[in-house]
Design an enzyme around this catalytic site. Sequence first.
Site, PDB file in Angstrom:
ATOM      1  N   ARG A 140       0.842  -1.215   0.000  1.00  0.00           N
ATOM      2  CA  ARG A 140       0.000   0.000   0.000  1.00  0.00           C
ATOM      3  C   ARG A 140       0.872   1.258   0.000  1.00  0.00           C
ATOM      4  NH1 ARG A 140      -1.741   2.454   4.360  1.00  0.00           N
ATOM      5  NH2 ARG A 140      -1.954   0.588   5.637  1.00  0.00           N
TER       6      ARG A 140
ATOM      7  N   TYR B 213     -15.843  15.260 -15.219  1.00  0.00           N
ATOM      8  CA  TYR B 213     -16.393  13.916 -15.070  1.00  0.00           C
ATOM      9  C   TYR B 213     -17.382  13.934 -13.882  1.00  0.00           C
ATOM     10  CZ  TYR B 213     -16.675   8.974 -13.963  1.00  0.00           C
ATOM     11  OH  TYR B 213     -17.150   7.724 -13.684  1.00  0.00           O
TER      12      TYR B 213
ATOM     13  N   ASP C  94      -6.918  17.857 -14.737  1.00  0.00           N
ATOM     14  CA  ASP C  94      -7.237  16.485 -15.144  1.00  0.00           C
ATOM     15  C   ASP C  94      -6.903  16.395 -16.629  1.00  0.00           C
ATOM     16  OD1 ASP C  94      -8.446  14.134 -16.095  1.00  0.00           O
ATOM     17  OD2 ASP C  94     -10.033  14.210 -14.582  1.00  0.00           O
TER      18      ASP C  94
ATOM     19  N   LYS D 267      -8.090   5.120 -19.171  1.00  0.00           N
ATOM     20  CA  LYS D 267      -8.387   5.620 -20.513  1.00  0.00           C
ATOM     21  C   LYS D 267      -7.159   5.510 -21.423  1.00  0.00           C
ATOM     22  CE  LYS D 267     -12.345   6.403 -18.609  1.00  0.00           C
ATOM     23  NZ  LYS D 267     -12.158   6.714 -17.236  1.00  0.00           N
TER      24      LYS D 267
HETATM   25  N1  LCS Z   1     -11.387  11.982 -15.012  1.00  0.00           N
HETATM   26  C1  LCS Z   1     -11.987  11.895 -16.207  1.00  0.00           C
HETATM   27  C2  LCS Z   1     -11.819  13.007 -17.192  1.00  0.00           C
HETATM   28  C3  LCS Z   1     -12.737  10.786 -16.517  1.00  0.00           C
HETATM   29  O1  LCS Z   1     -13.324  10.731 -17.722  1.00  0.00           O
HETATM   30  C4  LCS Z   1     -12.899   9.741 -15.546  1.00  0.00           C
HETATM   31  C5  LCS Z   1     -13.714   8.536 -15.820  1.00  0.00           C
HETATM   32  C6  LCS Z   1     -12.270   9.885 -14.309  1.00  0.00           C
HETATM   33  C7  LCS Z   1     -11.506  11.009 -14.086  1.00  0.00           C
HETATM   34  C8  LCS Z   1     -12.382   8.834 -13.244  1.00  0.00           C
HETATM   35  O2  LCS Z   1     -11.592   7.749 -13.570  1.00  0.00           O
HETATM   36  P1  LCS Z   1     -11.868   6.221 -13.117  1.00  0.00           P
HETATM   37  O3  LCS Z   1     -12.016   6.240 -11.648  1.00  0.00           O
HETATM   38  O4  LCS Z   1     -13.104   5.780 -13.801  1.00  0.00           O
HETATM   39  O5  LCS Z   1     -10.632   5.526 -13.571  1.00  0.00           O
HETATM   40  N2  LCS Z   1     -14.565   8.667 -16.923  1.00  0.00           N
HETATM   41  C9  LCS Z   1     -15.430   7.795 -17.324  1.00  0.00           C
HETATM   42  C10 LCS Z   1     -16.268   8.012 -18.427  1.00  0.00           C
HETATM   43  O6  LCS Z   1     -16.351   9.053 -19.081  1.00  0.00           O
HETATM   44  N3  LCS Z   1     -16.966   6.933 -18.652  1.00  0.00           N
HETATM   45  O7  LCS Z   1     -16.721   5.962 -17.711  1.00  0.00           O
HETATM   46  C11 LCS Z   1     -15.716   6.453 -16.791  1.00  0.00           C
END
Ligand code: LCS
Length: 393
Positions: A58, A111, A183, A208
């Site tokens: 961790r 998001y 971000d 992503k």
């Molecule tokens: N930041 C952005 C710009 C994102 O699009 C997402 C997830 C996150 C942070 C969060 O990331 P995660 O915890 O899912 O790894 N975006 C998503 C979307 O547009 N569709 O499904 C997840």
Amino acid sequence: MKTTDKGFNTKLIHAGAFEDEYGSVSVPIYQTSTFKFKNAQEGADCFSGKSGGFIYTRIGNPTIRAFEKKIAELENGYEGIATSSGMGAITSVYMALLGAGSHIISSEAVYGPARGVLEQDFSRFNVEASFVNTSDIEKVRASVKPNTKVLYIETPANPTMDITDIAACSRIARECNLILVVDNTFSSPYLQKPLDFGADVVLHSVTKFINGHADIVGGVIVTKDPGIYKRIRHSMVYMGCNMDPTQAFMVLRGVKTLAIRIERAQENAIKVAFYLQSHPKVAWIKYPGLESHPQSQLAKTQMKGPGSMMSFGLTGGFNAGKRLMDNVHLATLAVSLGGVETLIQHPASMTHAAVSKESKLAAGISDDLVRFSVGIEDAEDIISDLRDALENA
Ligand code: LCS
């Protein structure tokens, strides 16, 4: 191999890698929860920070560390912090940089859960949040209060594709003593390096573009400031938002092809955007590579290319968009983005369902908005899939 003076593609392959006793060419998975100390003194030295040895996964792990070192070099930062998910990265940053009575300014189009966690959870700890159109830099300046600590922007924004001027935000952050967090999920460090434009912290949903294969969830934070790094690492470790060694191994593999995947997806996206722009059933399209995007010139100053994400609406509104999503065959109806496969989704009812209808409308997330993540298939096949589905829409 020292890679700090090497090019981006060389860093993608070699940065962060280390030699083990077997000469492994790929970084192995160190699937262990804990690490043995040679003696009690070594254990004490690891805990006090006198020696840099690994203690407990961790807190740190060789496979995870290799990814953190690589991403720190790719973003031109000081250090990286890998997390369980993109939301793990976002909440670790909020937890480290905000406290009771403090205020954060956030892009209104972000998001959904990045906004939701401030509105529904951090608000319970007396953290105040303002959601503003950060593409309008005067609105950002006007929102600063004496207790503002963080300016948080997403550019391009999910799902509106709005672009925020990182350098202008950085000037406000310097003047008002704020920490600027970006971000960078929609661009990846291949297309945009926020720290070079004055940001203090950059974060990603690694799920992503960085991993790129729709097979793991992960996140990462990079900063150029050792003090901020210490604060965020503390929050990440104490909240237990760490990445797992197998996750890190998958990302280390996925990220090697980041540049060639993005180049290819972007080439396809440009063709798809021109096709959609001229289609009679398409009412509007937002893609930074089209002159019709209100910030296409700004995009050119801070992004190496327009990327492969776009949003659009049909003349038949929401119902036509729904029919389009139900009639595509090559594009997959699924949330997430930035993978090798083309994905389509409806933010108002899916990724941004947690945001109130009024806030969605204020942020430009209209009911008719369809989000499209262009993959690396053949452009002709993606366009032909859209052509057929649009006939039925
Ligand atoms: N930041 C952005 C710009 C994102 O699009 C997402 C997830 C996150 C942070 C969060 O990331 P995660 O915890 O899912 O790894 N975006 C998503 C979307 O547009 N569709 O499904 C997840």
